[in-house]
Design a protein around this motif. Structure first.
Motif, PDB file in Angstrom:
ATOM      1  N   ARG A  45       0.833  -1.212   0.000  1.00  0.00           N
ATOM      2  CA  ARG A  45       0.000   0.000   0.000  1.00  0.00           C
ATOM      3  C   ARG A  45       0.859   1.250   0.000  1.00  0.00           C
ATOM      4  O   ARG A  45       0.451   2.300  -0.481  1.00  0.00           O
ATOM      5  CB  ARG A  45      -0.933  -0.019   1.209  1.00  0.00           C
ATOM      6  CG  ARG A  45      -2.070  -1.019   1.097  1.00  0.00           C
ATOM      7  CD  ARG A  45      -3.140  -0.744   2.147  1.00  0.00           C
ATOM      8  NE  ARG A  45      -2.641  -0.952   3.491  1.00  0.00           N
ATOM      9  CZ  ARG A  45      -2.715  -2.107   4.148  1.00  0.00           C
ATOM     10  NH1 ARG A  45      -3.264  -3.160   3.561  1.00  0.00           N
ATOM     11  NH2 ARG A  45      -2.255  -2.221   5.365  1.00  0.00           N
TER      12      ARG A  45
ATOM     13  N   ARG B  67     -16.600   3.812  -2.920  1.00  0.00           N
ATOM     14  CA  ARG B  67     -15.797   2.651  -2.546  1.00  0.00           C
ATOM     15  C   ARG B  67     -15.851   1.623  -3.673  1.00  0.00           C
ATOM     16  O   ARG B  67     -16.861   1.511  -4.376  1.00  0.00           O
ATOM     17  CB  ARG B  67     -16.365   2.037  -1.266  1.00  0.00           C
ATOM     18  CG  ARG B  67     -15.628   0.790  -0.760  1.00  0.00           C
ATOM     19  CD  ARG B  67     -16.286   0.248   0.500  1.00  0.00           C
ATOM     20  NE  ARG B  67     -17.607  -0.318   0.235  1.00  0.00           N
ATOM     21  CZ  ARG B  67     -18.446  -0.769   1.168  1.00  0.00           C
ATOM     22  NH1 ARG B  67     -18.105  -0.682   2.448  1.00  0.00           N
ATOM     23  NH2 ARG B  67     -19.626  -1.268   0.832  1.00  0.00           N
TER      24      ARG B  67
ATOM     25  N   ALA C  51      -7.118   0.421  -7.428  1.00  0.00           N
ATOM     26  CA  ALA C  51      -7.006   1.324  -6.279  1.00  0.00           C
ATOM     27  C   ALA C  51      -6.294   2.614  -6.662  1.00  0.00           C
ATOM     28  O   ALA C  51      -6.717   3.717  -6.287  1.00  0.00           O
ATOM     29  CB  ALA C  51      -6.275   0.621  -5.133  1.00  0.00           C
TER      30      ALA C  51
ATOM     31  N   ALA D 251      -8.470   6.286  -7.105  1.00  0.00           N
ATOM     32  CA  ALA D 251      -8.249   7.202  -5.980  1.00  0.00           C
ATOM     33  C   ALA D 251      -8.486   8.667  -6.341  1.00  0.00           C
ATOM     34  O   ALA D 251      -9.086   9.408  -5.541  1.00  0.00           O
ATOM     35  CB  ALA D 251      -6.846   6.999  -5.414  1.00  0.00           C
TER      36      ALA D 251
ATOM     37  N   VAL E 160     -12.336   4.851  -2.376  1.00  0.00           N
ATOM     38  CA  VAL E 160     -11.443   4.079  -1.519  1.00  0.00           C
ATOM     39  C   VAL E 160     -11.664   2.589  -1.752  1.00  0.00           C
ATOM     40  O   VAL E 160     -12.667   2.167  -2.318  1.00  0.00           O
ATOM     41  CB  VAL E 160     -11.671   4.416  -0.025  1.00  0.00           C
ATOM     42  CG1 VAL E 160     -11.431   5.891   0.230  1.00  0.00           C
ATOM     43  CG2 VAL E 160     -13.081   4.011   0.417  1.00  0.00           C
ATOM     44  N   ARG E 161     -10.734   1.798  -1.263  1.00  0.00           N
ATOM     45  CA  ARG E 161     -10.789   0.347  -1.432  1.00  0.00           C
ATOM     46  C   ARG E 161     -11.434  -0.286  -0.202  1.00  0.00           C
ATOM     47  O   ARG E 161     -11.054   0.003   0.926  1.00  0.00           O
ATOM     48  CB  ARG E 161      -9.380  -0.209  -1.626  1.00  0.00           C
ATOM     49  CG  ARG E 161      -9.317  -1.671  -2.011  1.00  0.00           C
ATOM     50  CD  ARG E 161      -7.879  -2.065  -2.309  1.00  0.00           C
ATOM     51  NE  ARG E 161      -7.775  -3.348  -2.972  1.00  0.00           N
ATOM     52  CZ  ARG E 161      -6.652  -3.809  -3.515  1.00  0.00           C
ATOM     53  NH1 ARG E 161      -5.535  -3.080  -3.450  1.00  0.00           N
ATOM     54  NH2 ARG E 161      -6.628  -4.987  -4.104  1.00  0.00           N
TER      55      ARG E 161
END
Length: 466
Positions: free
Chosen positions: A23, A360, A377, A381, A386-387
């Motif tokens: 991440r 999401r 992702a 963004a 969001v994930r």
């Protein structure tokens, strides 16, 4: 003292997981994906579809002449947009239609009420039904009532619904509509009215289908507008018996034709599989179905058109399906799976939660395709998406295909305001915000650009039994 350590050093120290490290270094965004995403933020195709469908067709109750006109309109629209292999695939289904709907409290405080019959409701006598009401604040209270205790009575079930971004309150409150009428019938009730499954405060009732198990004879069943439901509850607190007069004259008209409208963006590699996307074409008969689900079919088709017009043929075929008869039991999704279940679908996704911003995304992908989620992702963004960690593949129409082990991608819209107008006469074009619609198109375009062209193998996934 502020310490700055590299992720590599932290990994060596064993203090950061591999997932955290991943991440920390998001996947790079392909410039072509970013270009398609940003161009889609100026999209006008989706709004044109919603405006056209709500204006030129209007309400589209499943199995009726109006839904048939919608299929004809949709096939012509998809052909005009340049899609390939456009066709209509029909099937037969039982059809329920609405009749007269009136209700009033005749004692102790006479009042006229606003209500709408639930799909598959039984009918009152032609002259109406008058009976004492039994008030149940919740579905649980109805479930606890002794068998036979409602003989000859009209049951009322309250079920105040709360706003949630993910729409989870629908399942919690919705049981009063899904199962409440059958339960009341089994306990001897002559009819049932429920508080609408909605989060609004306007005097417009929410309809929706109810279910009757085998052996249970349908009774008259309707939803009161939220203010009228509150009125009934206020009367009940005064401790006097309440009598209602109810007239509902819906009827079953037998088997009729419904159908799915299908269009494609052909892929360059037939062995790579099909990416299935879409929404449902039908709507309830109280309004023009702008958010439920003209917006969904418009968003998905507009995104697919951006791929079609990009000048680069996708690796995988993108199949756009506008499913029929979702509202009354998901007939279109089942018919599609029966007809196309042997074809190789690798990903399925649908848009059926209005037209608010996507906030999401979630994926359920096989291990071989996990990098696709990382690329999504990064690319989503900038749109404020969001994930999530949930199991993707949600939706009544794609459910039968997903159940076969097909991977899923969900692009979740905000549901905070969705249930203010869901299944009401207020589901009209003015409820659609063009800018939010464009954000949806950009999200779906991004997803298709990545998924349809992914070099990874997308094989089957393990799905729990439904």
């Amino acid at each position: 003292m502020l310490m700055r350590l590299s992720v590599a050093a932290l990994l060596l120290a064993g203090t950061v997981s591999a997932a955290t490290a991943q991440r920390a270094f998001p996947a790079p965004v392909d410039p072509q994906v970013a270009s398609l995403r940003d161009a889609a933020l100026k999209d006008d195709v989706a709004y044109d579809i919603v405006e056209g469908m709500t204006t030129e067709v209007g309400q589209r109750l499943a199995g009726t002449e109006a839904e048939a006109r919608a299929r004809t309109w949709s096939a012509a629209k998809l052909k005009a947009l340049g899609f390939k292999n456009v066709r209509i695939e029909t099937y037969r289904m039982s059809v329920w239609v609405r009749g007269e709907e009136h209700a009033e409290i005749v004692a102790p405080f006479p009042q006229k009420l606003q209500l709408a019959a639930l799909g598959n409701s039984g009918a009152t006598p032609a002259t109406g039904l008058e009976a004492e009401m039994v008030i149940f604040p919740t579905y649980g209270d109805l479930a606890a009532a002794p068998d036979g205790s409602l003989s000859g009575k009209i049951a009322y079930v309250g079920n105040a619904m709360k706003k949630t971004q993910d729409g989870s309150s629908y399942g919690q409150a919705g049981i009063a509509r899904f199962a409440g009428p059958a339960l009341a019938a089994q306990k001897g009730a002559a009819a049932i009215v429920i508080r609408s499954i909605g989060t609004d405060d306007h005097r417009l009732p929410h309809t929706g289908t109810t279910n009757w198990p085998a052996g249970v004879t349908p009774i008259p069943a309707a939803a009161l507008s939220v203010p009228d439901a509150k009125l009934v509850e206020a009367m009940a607190r005064r401790g006097k018996p309440i009598r209602m007069k109810l007239l509902l004259t819906p009827r079953q008209v037998g088997e009729q034709e419904s159908g799915n409208v299908i269009a494609e963006v052909p892929g360059s590699d037939p062995a790579a599989g099909i990416v299935l996307i879409g929404g449902h074409l039908d709507s309830w008969d109280l309004a023009t179905g702008a958010i439920d689900d003209a917006s969904g079919v418009a968003i998905t088709a507009a995104a697919a058109k951006h791929i079609l017009d990009s000048g680069k043929r996708p690796r995988r075929t993108i199949r756009v399906v506008w499913f029929g008869a979702e509202e009354v039991g998901g007939f279109g999704g089942r018919a599609y799976a029966e007809r196309h279940g042997q074809e190789r679908h690798v990903v399925a996704a649908e848009s059926d939660f209005g037209a608010d911003n996507v906030w999401r995304f979630e994926t359920t992908l096989p291990d071989t395709a996990k990098p696709i989620g990382d690329r999504l992702a990064s690319a989503l963004a900038p749109l404020g998406i969001v994930r999530g960690n949930g199991t993707a593949g949600d939706g009544a129409d794609i459910g039968p295909i997903v159940a076969q082990g097909v991977a899923g991608v969900d692009l979740n819209q905000s549901g905070l305001d969705y249930f203010d107008v869901h299944h009401t006469p207020d589901d009209t074009l003015d409820r659609v915000d063009p800018e939010k619609l464009r954000q949806n198109v950009a999200a779906w375009t991004t997803m298709l650009a990545i998924v349809a062209n992914a070099p990874e193998e997308i094989g089957p996934v393990e799905r729990p039994a439904r």
